[in-house]
Design a protein around this motif. Sequence first.
Motif, short mmCIF file in Angstrom:
data_model
loop_
_atom_site.label_atom_id
_atom_site.label_comp_id
_atom_site.label_asym_id
_atom_site.label_seq_id
_atom_site.Cartn_x
_atom_site.Cartn_y
_atom_site.Cartn_z
N LYS A 2 2.90 75.03 143.27
CA LYS A 2 4.07 75.90 143.19
C LYS A 2 5.13 75.48 144.20
CE LYS A 2 1.80 79.95 141.35
NZ LYS A 2 0.78 80.88 141.85
N THR B 237 8.02 75.93 136.45
CA THR B 237 7.14 75.39 137.49
C THR B 237 5.82 74.90 136.90
OG1 THR B 237 6.44 77.64 137.92
CG2 THR B 237 8.08 76.73 139.41
N GLU C 220 -3.33 75.15 144.11
CA GLU C 220 -2.49 76.10 143.38
C GLU C 220 -1.17 76.33 144.10
OE1 GLU C 220 -2.68 77.72 140.39
OE2 GLU C 220 -4.17 76.13 140.15
#
Lengths: 350, 266
Positions: B116, A2, B112
């Motif tokens: 993801k 990721t 953030e």
Amino acid sequence: MTADLHEQYKTKTFQKVTLLFVLIVLCLMFLTLDVMTGPSNLSFLTILNGLVSPSSLSTTEQIILFDIRLPDALIAVIIGCTLGLAGIETQTGLNNPLASPFTLGISNAAVFGASCAIVLTSIFTKSFTFFPVTFAVPILSLLFSFLASFLIISFTAFQSGSKNTIILFGVAIMFMCEAMTSLLLYVASAEAVQQIVFWTMGNLTKAGWPEVIIVTAIFLFILPFSLRNLWVMTLLRSGENQATSIGINIDRYRLFMILRVSILTAFSVCFVGTIGFIGLVGPHIARLLLGEDHRFLLPGACLCSAVILSFASLLSKTLMPGILIPVGIITSFIGVPILIGLIFTRGQRL
Amino acid sequence: MTTLEITQLNLWYGKFHALKDITLPKLQGGEVVGLVGPNAAGKSTFLKSLLWPGKAKQITSYGSADITQTSRIERSRIFGLMTQTPPQASSLTPYELLWSLARALNLPLSNEILKKEIALKLEQFGLSDEALKPLDSLSGGKRQLVGLTMLLLRSPDIYLLDEPTSALDLHWRLSVLSEIRDLILAQQKIALIALHDLNLALKFCDKLILLHKGELIAFGKPLDVLTEQNLSDVYQVEAKIETTNNGTPRIEVIAPIKKKIQASVI
């Protein structure tokens, strides 16, 4: 895995920022060279001295630098930015790689307005001494480009036209204006015809400080509104269907887009004539260099167009010393090879 | 909890009555509802019309909240539509697309978390290798999966999917539908899925809506809706409902029923 993906994305982003920086440097370089070149050469140091303390230059040098060279060079950059912005907005907003402020017919309306002004003032020279051609041309061309814009905007607003009908409507206006201009050329005196033809080739040297200030102000006024739509513009590149299903109000965006483009185009064309190609080719070069993320593409389109126009302005003075080749012609001669080169090297992704 | 109730939904395209008085009983959270019917039955129109205000006499969601008159922009926060056409081929990359989607809609995700989420969704549908490639270098199936990740990133309360598997291979056809089913069940949301493949509809849907020429023909459990009689009336096919060795029902289409074309007499 990721983190990896985002790292790759960041690397690409960094490359794009670097490219933008290179474009800014190029733009400044051509701007400086443009100021330096002319019938009497000014050295880089003289310009620097003059900018810091104008009184250190001789009166002639002062006049050359501040009244002639600087406004001419600056208007090239600012008109480039303005037409680049108008170009990228139309291409993305109408989702058509061939769309430009010119396909909307706005600049042809400006040409018609300018032609009217030239013909009218040539007929009524004596009674219109208080209204010289230098004023009449921008005012009438502005007037007619707003008229064309008004037609397109009201068509978009009330017909809830799809993007293709808007383009068709724009093309219709374009041909109408072209026909009316031809009619004027047919009846006008030889001298007026020559003036009109010359005007349509584009000319940056007539611009002075008022023009520079007006166009800059218009650009800076419109830019924030364009920037507000950066994410929507990027999203639009995935297709109109996607954007509407997500709940983006495309009709509203498109209406205001056309309004912005009209203002940008009208104000740049009325002062310098039709330097048409730049609004089409600048954004495409930026797209091929920077990709579709409009956070980079939009400033890139402005900068690419500015670089090309500034370079064209430089070449128009230096190609044949003593003769000023109309900048509109040079623009196409520079833009076309760059575009074709990029198409061949970067694939046919337009 | 998410619920959805639709009363007297009508839609006119000019003089063409595309959706005729469609009323559905209350759909509960956790239900996957299939939308079936022959070509031009109004499946896509039905899904789209839920995004347009004022078409139904009443639409309620969340138990009792009336959303009949809410604007399209507000509705698209409740309803998430995945259109039949995948994202168009341009040099935009899926990663940029998802990122700008989140930011254009002001999704409440920090950089953030968004980072993801995007990586997760792309990996879930096997798109990690294509994430930074331009859409015009992706196959049609991959682009359809990108369209699906766009919908999942938005995470609406009611999922409207228009032929989400039309361009997909056998593996992804099954895994996409089972992913959606798991998600709907886990989050107690509702999915309305237009499907052409009736066996997929049998396998994955809790309830089915059968539309024909803009009218609601049947609503209920899959096997109650897809009867041999309905298949012959609506789809014009001779079909049998069989039970496979695994004990699951299966539709076996035998032959189209040919309409008699009357020869014109000169």
